[in-house]
Design a protein around this motif. Structure first.
Motif, short mmCIF file in Angstrom:
data_model
loop_
_atom_site.label_atom_id
_atom_site.label_comp_id
_atom_site.label_asym_id
_atom_site.label_seq_id
_atom_site.Cartn_x
_atom_site.Cartn_y
_atom_site.Cartn_z
N LYS A 1 7.13 -5.02 -8.43
CA LYS A 1 6.65 -4.24 -6.87
C LYS A 1 6.96 -5.55 -5.98
CE LYS A 1 3.22 -2.75 -9.36
NZ LYS A 1 1.94 -2.15 -9.40
N LEU A 2 7.45 -5.10 -4.81
CA LEU A 2 7.70 -6.29 -3.72
C LEU A 2 7.13 -5.34 -2.51
CD1 LEU A 2 11.37 -7.22 -4.86
CD2 LEU A 2 9.12 -8.30 -5.46
N GLY A 3 6.19 -4.64 -2.31
CA GLY A 3 5.72 -3.95 -1.23
C GLY A 3 6.90 -3.05 -0.32
N GLU A 4 6.91 -3.81 1.01
CA GLU A 4 7.68 -2.92 1.77
C GLU A 4 9.29 -3.14 1.32
OE1 GLU A 4 7.17 -3.91 5.78
OE2 GLU A 4 7.58 -6.27 5.35
N GLY B 1 10.55 -3.13 -1.54
CA GLY B 1 10.93 -2.24 -2.68
C GLY B 1 10.44 -2.92 -3.97
N PHE C 1 11.70 2.13 1.08
CA PHE C 1 11.87 3.19 2.14
C PHE C 1 11.13 2.88 3.55
CE2 PHE C 1 12.81 5.64 -1.48
CZ PHE C 1 14.06 6.28 -1.32
N VAL D 1 8.80 2.97 6.33
CA VAL D 1 7.28 3.69 6.73
C VAL D 1 7.26 3.96 8.25
CG1 VAL D 1 5.04 4.08 6.12
CG2 VAL D 1 6.64 3.37 4.53
N ILE E 1 1.92 2.79 8.88
CA ILE E 1 0.90 2.60 7.59
C ILE E 1 -0.44 2.95 8.02
CG2 ILE E 1 -0.01 0.68 5.84
CD1 ILE E 1 2.56 -0.68 6.29
N PRO F 1 -2.76 1.28 2.88
CA PRO F 1 -1.70 0.90 1.79
C PRO F 1 -2.31 1.08 0.33
CG PRO F 1 -2.86 -1.04 2.86
CD PRO F 1 -3.29 0.38 3.73
N GLY G 1 -3.28 2.17 -3.03
CA GLY G 1 -2.59 3.41 -4.00
C GLY G 1 -1.34 3.56 -4.07
N ALA G 2 -0.36 2.58 -3.23
CA ALA G 2 0.96 2.62 -3.39
C ALA G 2 1.30 2.21 -4.74
CB ALA G 2 1.33 1.58 -2.36
N GLY G 3 0.67 1.03 -5.49
CA GLY G 3 1.16 0.82 -6.88
C GLY G 3 1.05 1.83 -7.65
N ASN H 1 9.67 3.82 -5.48
CA ASN H 1 9.60 3.27 -4.12
C ASN H 1 9.30 4.59 -3.28
OD1 ASN H 1 10.39 0.65 -4.52
ND2 ASN H 1 12.71 1.06 -4.30
N GLY I 1 5.49 5.56 -3.47
CA GLY I 1 4.75 4.55 -2.81
C GLY I 1 4.77 4.58 -1.33
P1 ATP Z 1 -1.72 -1.49 -4.38
O1 ATP Z 1 -2.12 -1.69 -3.15
O2 ATP Z 1 -1.87 0.17 -4.62
O3 ATP Z 1 -2.51 -2.21 -5.14
P2 ATP Z 1 0.46 -2.92 -5.31
O4 ATP Z 1 0.14 -4.26 -4.57
O5 ATP Z 1 0.35 -2.68 -6.76
O6 ATP Z 1 -0.05 -1.69 -4.32
P3 ATP Z 1 2.81 -2.77 -3.58
O7 ATP Z 1 4.16 -3.69 -4.07
O8 ATP Z 1 2.10 -2.97 -2.21
O9 ATP Z 1 2.09 -2.49 -4.90
O10 ATP Z 1 3.48 -1.28 -3.14
C1 ATP Z 1 4.08 -0.44 -4.44
C2 ATP Z 1 5.31 0.16 -4.01
O11 ATP Z 1 5.05 0.97 -2.72
C3 ATP Z 1 6.22 -0.82 -3.35
O12 ATP Z 1 6.98 -1.61 -4.39
C4 ATP Z 1 7.01 -0.12 -2.46
O13 ATP Z 1 8.05 0.83 -3.18
C5 ATP Z 1 5.99 0.95 -1.78
N1 ATP Z 1 5.31 0.59 -0.82
C6 ATP Z 1 4.55 -0.29 -0.48
N2 ATP Z 1 4.19 -0.69 0.67
C7 ATP Z 1 5.20 -0.24 1.59
C8 ATP Z 1 5.71 -0.05 3.11
N3 ATP Z 1 4.87 -0.76 3.76
N4 ATP Z 1 6.91 0.46 3.12
C9 ATP Z 1 7.67 1.05 2.08
N5 ATP Z 1 7.27 1.22 0.93
C10 ATP Z 1 6.18 0.40 0.67
#
Ligand code: ATP
Length: 316
Positions: A225-228, A230, A245, A247, A250, A253, A255-257, A282, A285
């Motif tokens: 996972k790479l945050g925003e 992808g 995608f 957003v 925000i 944030p 629960g995205a994972g 993606n 998330g």
């Molecule tokens: P968590 O905060 O739930 O522990 P995480 O650190 O495990 O999350 P993230 O990489 O932050 O994981 O987010 C998981 C996925 O959600 C990303 O790979 C992406 O697909 C989506 N996502 C998270 N933040 C964003 C954003 N700002 N814009 C678009 N997509 C996002």
């Protein structure tokens, strides 16, 4: 027969209504939070059959969690209520939309008392996928034994294992986490780390290098996972990046994972190409970060399809 079985601690979450330091905030929404139940609810909304269980305190908060998850249509028949310890709680402090801290009241909670004897082997064996996280082994030694026992059952009975490291440095040290998370990763068929978690586990910095290390020379699926930005994915037959995608705002944030995991697992259950499963992750998330609360924003199948296909809701 269930598509997915998962288990782990879910707590009652007191989510602030105001952006203030916790000590000055006196208005909270009572919600629930727990990585595994988030994934279970996410999968259910995407149309799959899911079971989630935990050990819950035989108290109002335990009953609240149980009713909430059951109300979402998740099978909770293997939940156990105990009088031995209370249900865990946590509070969030929100100083801005992205500056969020959590305060746990979970030490020696009911969920931490879960033990291997609490597992129903046939129940796990009835699923296509067992989903586990790296939170469970951090809670207590019996909880750690339980997650490894579940993995052993899944392997013996041909159930695919999906592992999300979910590193929680409030629960254990980096050294301890690294050792246990790597042991779990070795056993898993699908691993879903964030970049920081991959870095901790392997000492490598790029998604490509991390994925290579985490596959241990075996046929594993790794999605980083790479945050925003992808995510990066690698399997026996596919590898590459899928862009995130956009957003517009925000809101929360957290629960995205978990939403991402639900999306990827949903794609895998439907035998999609890994690239498309990751795109679905993606999409989920991205939708989750736009809504306050860990589970409230989890989308339905239609909402995900609309985002992927570029059709947005309009007011008729
Ligand atoms: P968590 O905060 O739930 O522990 P995480 O650190 O495990 O999350 P993230 O990489 O932050 O994981 O987010 C998981 C996925 O959600 C990303 O790979 C992406 O697909 C989506 N996502 C998270 N933040 C964003 C954003 N700002 N814009 C678009 N997509 C996002």
């Amino acid at each position: 027969p269930l598509d997915v079985v998962t288990f782990g601690e879910t707590m009652v979450l007191f989510n602030p209504e105001q952006m203030l330091p916790l000590e000055y905030n006196h208005k909270f929404m009572k919600q629930i939070g727990g990585a595994e139940s988030n994934v279970a609810i996410g999968l259910k909304r995407l149309g799959h059959s899911v079971g989630w269980f935990s050990k819950l305190g035989n108290d109002p908060f335990g009953r609240y969690i149980h009713k909430f998850v059951l109300g979402e249509g998740v099978d909770t028949s293997r939940c156990i209520f105990t009088d031995e310890a209370p249900t865990g709680l946590f509070f969030k402090e929100k100083r801005s939309a992205t500056d969020i801290r959590v305060f746990y009241y979970r030490k020696n909670s009911a969920a931490s008392l879960i033990r291997p004897e609490d597992l129903d082997e046939e129940y796990i064996a009835s699923a296509k996928i067992l989903h586990v996280t790296g939170i469970t082994p951090a809670l207590s030694s019996s909880s750690r034994d339980t997650v490894f026992k579940a993995i052993e059952i899944a392997k013996k009975r041909g159930v695919k294992i999906v592992f999300d490291p979910n590193l929680r440095l409030k629960l254990w040290s980096k050294e301890e986490a690294k050792e246990v998370l790597l042991t779990m990763a070795k056993e898993a068929d699908v691993i879903l780390p964030g970049l920081d978690e991959g870095e901790l586990m392997t000492g490598k910095l790029t998604p490509e290098e991390i994925a290579e290390e985490l596959s241990f020379g075996q046929a594993k699926t790794i999605v980083i996972k790479l945050g925003e930005k992808g995510a990066y994915y690698q399997s026996d037959t596919e590898r590459g990046y899928v862009e995130g995608f956009k957003v517009s705002q925000i809101v929360d944030p957290v629960g995205a994972g978990d939403g991402f995991a639900a999306g990827v697992i949903s794609g895998i259950l439907q035998n999609e190409l890994l690239e498309n499963a990751v795109r679905r992750g993606n999409a989920v998330g991205a939708i989750v970060v736009g809504v306050n609360g860990d589970v409230e924003g989890l989308p339905t199948k239609d909402e995900v399809e609309q985002l992927i296909n570029g059709n947005h809701h309009s007011q008729d």
